[in-house]
Design an enzyme around this catalytic site. Structure first.
Site, PDB file in Angstrom:
ATOM      1  N   LYS A   1      12.952  37.014 -67.431  1.00  0.00           N
ATOM      2  CA  LYS A   1      12.722  38.352 -68.092  1.00  0.00           C
ATOM      3  C   LYS A   1      11.518  38.190 -68.872  1.00  0.00           C
ATOM      4  CE  LYS A   1      17.544  39.489 -67.613  1.00  0.00           C
ATOM      5  NZ  LYS A   1      18.650  40.060 -68.235  1.00  0.00           N
TER       6      LYS A   1
ATOM      7  N   HIS B   1      16.666  45.367 -60.332  1.00  0.00           N
ATOM      8  CA  HIS B   1      17.401  44.822 -61.605  1.00  0.00           C
ATOM      9  C   HIS B   1      17.965  46.080 -62.243  1.00  0.00           C
ATOM     10  CE1 HIS B   1      18.302  42.933 -65.328  1.00  0.00           C
ATOM     11  NE2 HIS B   1      18.464  41.968 -64.389  1.00  0.00           N
TER      12      HIS B   1
ATOM     13  N   SER C   1      25.911  37.389 -67.759  1.00  0.00           N
ATOM     14  CA  SER C   1      26.528  36.299 -68.537  1.00  0.00           C
ATOM     15  C   SER C   1      27.212  35.027 -67.873  1.00  0.00           C
ATOM     16  CB  SER C   1      27.466  36.796 -69.352  1.00  0.00           C
ATOM     17  OG  SER C   1      26.931  38.109 -70.248  1.00  0.00           O
TER      18      SER C   1
ATOM     19  N   GLY D   1      23.742  40.176 -70.053  1.00  0.00           N
ATOM     20  CA  GLY D   1      23.453  40.023 -71.617  1.00  0.00           C
ATOM     21  C   GLY D   1      24.207  40.243 -72.808  1.00  0.00           C
TER      22      GLY D   1
ATOM     23  N   GLU E   1      25.443  42.476 -59.834  1.00  0.00           N
ATOM     24  CA  GLU E   1      25.293  42.342 -61.202  1.00  0.00           C
ATOM     25  C   GLU E   1      26.001  43.606 -62.125  1.00  0.00           C
ATOM     26  OE1 GLU E   1      22.174  39.412 -62.522  1.00  0.00           O
ATOM     27  OE2 GLU E   1      21.189  41.412 -62.223  1.00  0.00           O
TER      28      GLU E   1
ATOM     29  N   ASN F   1      16.153  34.326 -63.987  1.00  0.00           N
ATOM     30  CA  ASN F   1      15.419  35.442 -64.176  1.00  0.00           C
ATOM     31  C   ASN F   1      14.940  35.265 -65.645  1.00  0.00           C
ATOM     32  OD1 ASN F   1      14.257  37.870 -65.088  1.00  0.00           O
ATOM     33  ND2 ASN F   1      16.158  39.025 -64.433  1.00  0.00           N
TER      34      ASN F   1
ATOM     35  N   GLU G   1      17.849  46.574 -65.484  1.00  0.00           N
ATOM     36  CA  GLU G   1      16.936  46.968 -66.469  1.00  0.00           C
ATOM     37  C   GLU G   1      15.657  47.793 -65.816  1.00  0.00           C
ATOM     38  OE1 GLU G   1      16.402  42.873 -67.986  1.00  0.00           O
ATOM     39  OE2 GLU G   1      18.304  42.947 -68.494  1.00  0.00           O
TER      40      GLU G   1
HETATM   41  P1  PGA Z   1      22.191  37.229 -68.252  1.00  0.00           P
HETATM   42  O1  PGA Z   1      21.304  38.111 -67.324  1.00  0.00           O
HETATM   43  O2  PGA Z   1      22.555  36.208 -67.408  1.00  0.00           O
HETATM   44  O3  PGA Z   1      21.397  36.942 -69.397  1.00  0.00           O
HETATM   45  O4  PGA Z   1      23.488  38.064 -68.419  1.00  0.00           O
HETATM   46  C1  PGA Z   1      21.707  38.276 -65.930  1.00  0.00           C
HETATM   47  C2  PGA Z   1      20.671  39.143 -65.275  1.00  0.00           C
HETATM   48  O5  PGA Z   1      20.122  40.025 -65.923  1.00  0.00           O
HETATM   49  O6  PGA Z   1      19.907  38.943 -64.040  1.00  0.00           O
END
Ligand code: PGA
Length: 243
Positions: A12, A96, A199, A167, A161, A10, A98
């Site tokens: 982003k 997601h 992460s 993140g 997740e 992803n 976010e």
């Molecule tokens: P990250 O993000 O690996 O940077 O923690 C995972 C995600 O948001 O799918």
């Protein structure tokens, strides 16, 4: 029957035409055709044609990070599932954290997006996960059960997740991930792939993927670094196949 392993990147809101090509060149060179793991990359919308073009004929699939729940019409700024399909997407991420947290997407909207992706003939990647506050209050299972239960999940990919791990550099331990994956597994078809996200790095990927109900990963930050993403794909490829 064994569940194939899947690793999705992803990106982003990162990338540029130049950096996308550099990343894809390094990725395609690095994975060769040896790896057996299913691999998907999800760039920002404007780059779907560019990335799709570069991926054509390779074993890396194209995915989108978001999708409208509507088929067409007066929805300024939105992108439909049919449009994503036409651009070559095989997958679309829905729900997601976010999107849920920053853009107010609730369970109902996520369910409609999931249905739109399925109806278009693509594979939805449904994200579920609890916040730190919810985990500390002992509500992890209730939250992920609610998020999954809101969706008419017949076919697709599920991604656990934990919000506190995204993140932050603080991944769930393999045991924490396995516990939630096993809980989710009981609620869906046994052949559904359940990815862990939050992460995931080359250093922790193998231990996470070694868990019996972890079928791969949804990778944010580390998917932007070709060497890291390749190392994660390799870690997924070396996992013992579970039946
Ligand atoms: P990250 O993000 O690996 O940077 O923690 C995972 C995600 O948001 O799918």
């Amino acid at each position: 029957m064994a569940r194939p392993r899947l690793v999705a990147g992803n990106w982003k809101m990162h990338g540029s035409r130049a950096s996308n090509l550099a990343l894809l060149d390094a990725l395609l060179k690095g994975i060769g055709d040896a790896a057996t793991v299913e691999c998907v990359v999800c760039p920002p919308f404007p780059y779907l044609p560019q990335v799709g073009e570069r991926l054509r004929g390779t074993r890396v699939a194209l995915g989108a990070q978001n999708v409208s729940e509507h088929a067409q019409g007066a929805h300024t700024g939105e992108v439909s599932a049919a449009m994503l399909l036409e651009m070559g997407c095989r997958y679309a991420i829905v729900g997601h954290s976010e999107r849920r947290q920053l853009y107010g997407e609730g369970d109902e909207r996520v369910a409609a997006k999931f249905a739109a992706v399925t109806a278009a003939g693509m594979t939805p990647i449904l994200c579920v996960g609890e916040t730190l506050e919810e985990r500390e209050a002992g509500r992890t299972e209730a939250v992920v059960a609610r998020q999954l239960g809101a969706v008419d999940f017949k076919e697709g990919v599920l991604a656990y997740e934990p919000v506190w791990a995204i993140g932050t550099g603080r991944n769930a331990t393999p045991e924490q991930a396995q516990a939630v994956h096993a809980f989710l597994r009981k609620r869906i078809d046994s052949q559904v792939q359940i990815l862990y996200g939050g992460s995931v790095k080359p250093q922790n990927a193998a231990a996470l993927f070694a868990m019996p109900d972890v079928d791969g990963g949804l990778i944010g930050g580390a998917s932007l670094v070709a060497a890291d993403f390749i190392a994660i794909l390799q870690a997924a490829g070396s996992k013992k196949v579970t039946t």
